[in-house]
Enzyme design. Structure first.
Site, PDB file in Angstrom:
ATOM      1  N   ARG A 261      13.392 -23.594  42.344  1.00 19.27           N
ATOM      2  CA  ARG A 261      13.862 -23.056  43.622  1.00 19.27           C
ATOM      3  C   ARG A 261      13.921 -24.168  44.645  1.00 19.27           C
ATOM      4  O   ARG A 261      12.959 -24.921  44.814  1.00 19.27           O
ATOM      5  CB  ARG A 261      12.926 -21.941  44.087  1.00 19.27           C
ATOM      6  CG  ARG A 261      12.901 -20.819  43.052  1.00 19.27           C
ATOM      7  CD  ARG A 261      12.259 -19.566  43.538  1.00 19.27           C
ATOM      8  NE  ARG A 261      12.238 -18.608  42.435  1.00 19.27           N
ATOM      9  CZ  ARG A 261      11.612 -17.435  42.463  1.00 19.27           C
ATOM     10  NH1 ARG A 261      10.958 -17.079  43.558  1.00 19.27           N
ATOM     11  NH2 ARG A 261      11.652 -16.633  41.437  1.00 19.27           N
ATOM     12  N   ARG A 276       3.933 -23.088  46.582  1.00 22.26           N
ATOM     13  CA  ARG A 276       5.380 -22.972  46.673  1.00 22.26           C
ATOM     14  C   ARG A 276       6.017 -24.284  46.237  1.00 22.26           C
ATOM     15  O   ARG A 276       6.188 -25.192  47.032  1.00 22.26           O
ATOM     16  CB  ARG A 276       5.785 -22.611  48.106  1.00 22.26           C
ATOM     17  CG  ARG A 276       7.177 -22.018  48.210  1.00 22.26           C
ATOM     18  CD  ARG A 276       7.486 -21.631  49.640  1.00 22.26           C
ATOM     19  NE  ARG A 276       6.596 -20.601  50.140  1.00 22.26           N
ATOM     20  CZ  ARG A 276       6.815 -19.283  49.997  1.00 22.26           C
ATOM     21  NH1 ARG A 276       7.894 -18.864  49.403  1.00 22.26           N
ATOM     22  NH2 ARG A 276       5.960 -18.416  50.476  1.00 22.26           N
ATOM     23  N   GLU A 348       0.709 -13.476  47.020  1.00 24.76           N
ATOM     24  CA  GLU A 348       1.591 -12.922  45.993  1.00 24.76           C
ATOM     25  C   GLU A 348       1.516 -13.714  44.689  1.00 24.76           C
ATOM     26  O   GLU A 348       1.586 -14.936  44.682  1.00 24.76           O
ATOM     27  CB  GLU A 348       3.032 -12.938  46.509  1.00 24.76           C
ATOM     28  CG  GLU A 348       4.016 -12.371  45.494  1.00 24.76           C
ATOM     29  CD  GLU A 348       5.478 -12.568  45.923  1.00 24.76           C
ATOM     30  OE1 GLU A 348       5.723 -12.757  47.115  1.00 24.76           O
ATOM     31  OE2 GLU A 348       6.338 -12.524  45.036  1.00 24.76           O
ATOM     32  N   SER A 351       5.798  -9.923  41.322  1.00 19.45           N
ATOM     33  CA  SER A 351       6.662  -9.033  42.066  1.00 19.45           C
ATOM     34  C   SER A 351       7.398  -8.189  41.042  1.00 19.45           C
ATOM     35  O   SER A 351       8.090  -8.713  40.186  1.00 19.45           O
ATOM     36  CB  SER A 351       7.642  -9.878  42.885  1.00 19.45           C
ATOM     37  OG  SER A 351       8.286  -9.098  43.856  1.00 19.45           O
ATOM     38  N   ARG A 390       0.446 -20.212  40.148  1.00 24.73           N
ATOM     39  CA  ARG A 390      -0.411 -19.494  41.095  1.00 24.73           C
ATOM     40  C   ARG A 390      -1.611 -18.874  40.390  1.00 24.73           C
ATOM     41  O   ARG A 390      -2.685 -18.736  40.982  1.00 24.73           O
ATOM     42  CB  ARG A 390       0.398 -18.407  41.817  1.00 24.73           C
ATOM     43  CG  ARG A 390       1.409 -19.017  42.793  1.00 24.73           C
ATOM     44  CD  ARG A 390       2.111 -17.964  43.604  1.00 24.73           C
ATOM     45  NE  ARG A 390       3.095 -18.591  44.483  1.00 24.73           N
ATOM     46  CZ  ARG A 390       3.856 -17.929  45.353  1.00 24.73           C
ATOM     47  NH1 ARG A 390       3.751 -16.607  45.460  1.00 24.73           N
ATOM     48  NH2 ARG A 390       4.716 -18.568  46.117  1.00 24.73           N
TER      49      ARG A 390
END
Length: 424
Positions: A261, A276, A348, A351, A390
RNA sequence: GGAGAGGUGGCAGAGUGGUCGAAUGCACCGGUCUUGAAAACCGGCAUAGGUUUGUAGCCUAUCCAGGGUUCGAAUCCCUGCCUCUCCGCCA
């Protein structure tokens, strides 16, 4: 993509629901385009119909050996009118399609109203948040002497990448192995290896394109190729332009892939941590179900993701995303947020979403209903199970000891040659 | 990367300018026959869009995709994509 029929027949309701997601639909623009489309399409089709009839006559006359010149003269002027109408219709339909493709999915009725993450609703918590008798470090501090190296990664590539070494790298790998094994052997997903480079059609199918190109890494090849932002893209696109039979349902796939990303924009602190990154590993679960099964499938799939956190003994909570925080294609999303002692916050880690027919309509993913003999759009459900980087962070922070060592969770030890503790 | 061949319905496979949405076979569905099944026979069997109260009818589009030629294209021309064969390179 939404059902065009739905917009034509229930424009007001659609606009109302889109508002929950923070999208303002220009109803007049749509109605105007739609009525023009209707008139033009009618015109084009009847012109084509006439032409076909005349052309057939010419064929018959020719076969009968008659003089066809009068017929040719009669037809001579038809082409121009048809051509110009066709051109007008094409551009109108493209405009309508762009408008339609830019519309987000409608939220499910159980989605809470709200505009950002502060309005999300916590549904439940699992596990006990551990009280440390010492000051808990975050993973950056914990990893500094164990092989989590951001500086070297910055030299090799740039910011927001990481180099992992030794037992940390091994634990990272152990986590992927454990997750893949659990989902494939226990939860009934077919393990799948997929390309991590995809074409634009695939990204349109799952909804990343055309709206979110800036989040993607585009390759400098002569084709429109991109690095995947999630394995959802290749896994779901297995079904693009397919009509599968009822006995192939439920379609359940799991894959482990790197995800890329570009994450334009700044997220402050996250950028300096392994939270991130531009490149990270993720285990992704994808299901395709018949329409009436998709809501149950979302609960089931969310449970599969939760199962990983539970097996690892990581405290987490489940959040129902509000309308404003919901992604473009999702009708409903549960976020799993893991407790990070180093940040004293839930973050988070997974998801899980039901897209209903939104993705399936874009990519024409269907199944044949034996009761009607007709193809029907599938419903797609997917979720991370889990984000590996994560999860590594969460294990490090939750299993840290006063001396800076990290206890290896029971379920990972077999994957790590029996190592029980990563020393400081 | 070089040379060649090819892409037609769920599958196989005909079809080189005129009622071709497309022969035939297999598969599938319904029926006849049978105690039942098989075989045989009869019938059905693409998708999308539009119109419409309508799962009826009618119209339009679709033979890999996009352009072009033509009154008319599965069929002719151009471009792209993909597959296969041979050669080269390579983890």
């Amino acid at each position: 993509m939404l059902d065009p029929q739905l917009l034509r027949n229930s424009l007001d309701e659609v606009a109302e629901k889109l508002l929950i997601k923070g999208y303002q639909l220009d109803k007049n623009e749509f109605s105007e385009l739609e009525s023009q489309r209707k008139a033009l399409q009618l015109q084009v089709e009847s012109l084509r119909g006439n032409r076909n009839i005349e052309s057939r006559k010419i064929g018959l006359a020719k076969a009968a050996g008659e003089d066809i010149q009068p017929l040719l003269d009669a037809v001579a002027s038809m082409g121009n009118e048809l051509k110009s109408s066709e051109i007008a219709l094409d551009s109108l339909q493209e405009e309508l399609h762009e408008l339609l493709a830019g519309l987000p999915n409608l939220p499910h009725e159980s989605v809470p109203a709200g505009k950002d993450e502060n309005d999300n609703i916590e549904l439940r918590r699992w596990g006990e948040v551990k009280e440390f008798s010492f000051e808990a470090q975050d993973h950056v501090g914990l990893g500094a002497f164990k092989g989590m190296d951001f500086e070297t990664a910055a030299k090799i590539t740039g910011s927001r990448y990481v180099v992992l070494e030794g037992e940390l790298a091994a634990m990272h790998r152990a986590l992927t192995q454990f997750m893949l094994d659990t989902h494939s052997r226990k939860n009934g997903y077919t393990e799948t290896y997929v390309p991590v480079i995809v074409n634009a059609d695939s990204l349109r199918g799952t909804g990343q394109l055309p709206k979110f190109e800036e989040d993607l890494f585009k390759l400098n090849t002569e084709h429109d190729n991109y690095l995947i932002p999630t394995a959802e893209v290749p896994l779901t696109n297995i079904l693009r332009d397919e009509i599968i039979s009822a006995d192939q349902l439920p379609f359940k796939r799991v894959a482990h892939t790197p995800c890329f990303r570009s994450e334009a924009g700044s997220y402050g602190r996250d950028a300096r941590e392994m939270i991130r990154q531009h490149q990270f590993e993720k285990i992704e679960m994808v299901q395709a179900r018949r329409a009436e099964d998709s809501w149950q499938a979302l609960e089931e799939l969310t449970g599969h993701a939760e199962g990983i956190l539970q097996a690892l003994g990581l405290p987490y909570r489940v959040v129902n995303l509000c309308g404003g925080d919901l992604g473009f294609g999702a009708a409903k999303t549960y976020d799993l947020e893991v407790w990070l002692p180093g940040q004293q916050a839930y973050r988070e880690i997974s998801s899980c979403s039901n897209f209903e027919s939104f993705q399936a309509r874009r990519m024409q993913a269907r199944w044949r209903n034996p009761e009607t003999g007709k193809p029907e759009l599938l419903h797609t459900v997917n979720g991370s199970g889990l984000a590996v980087g994560r999860t590594l962070v969460a294990v490090m922070e939750n299993y840290q000891q006063e001396d800076g060592s990290i206890v290896v969770p029971e379920v990972l030890r077999n994957y790590m040659g029996g190592v029980e503790k990563i020393l400081a």
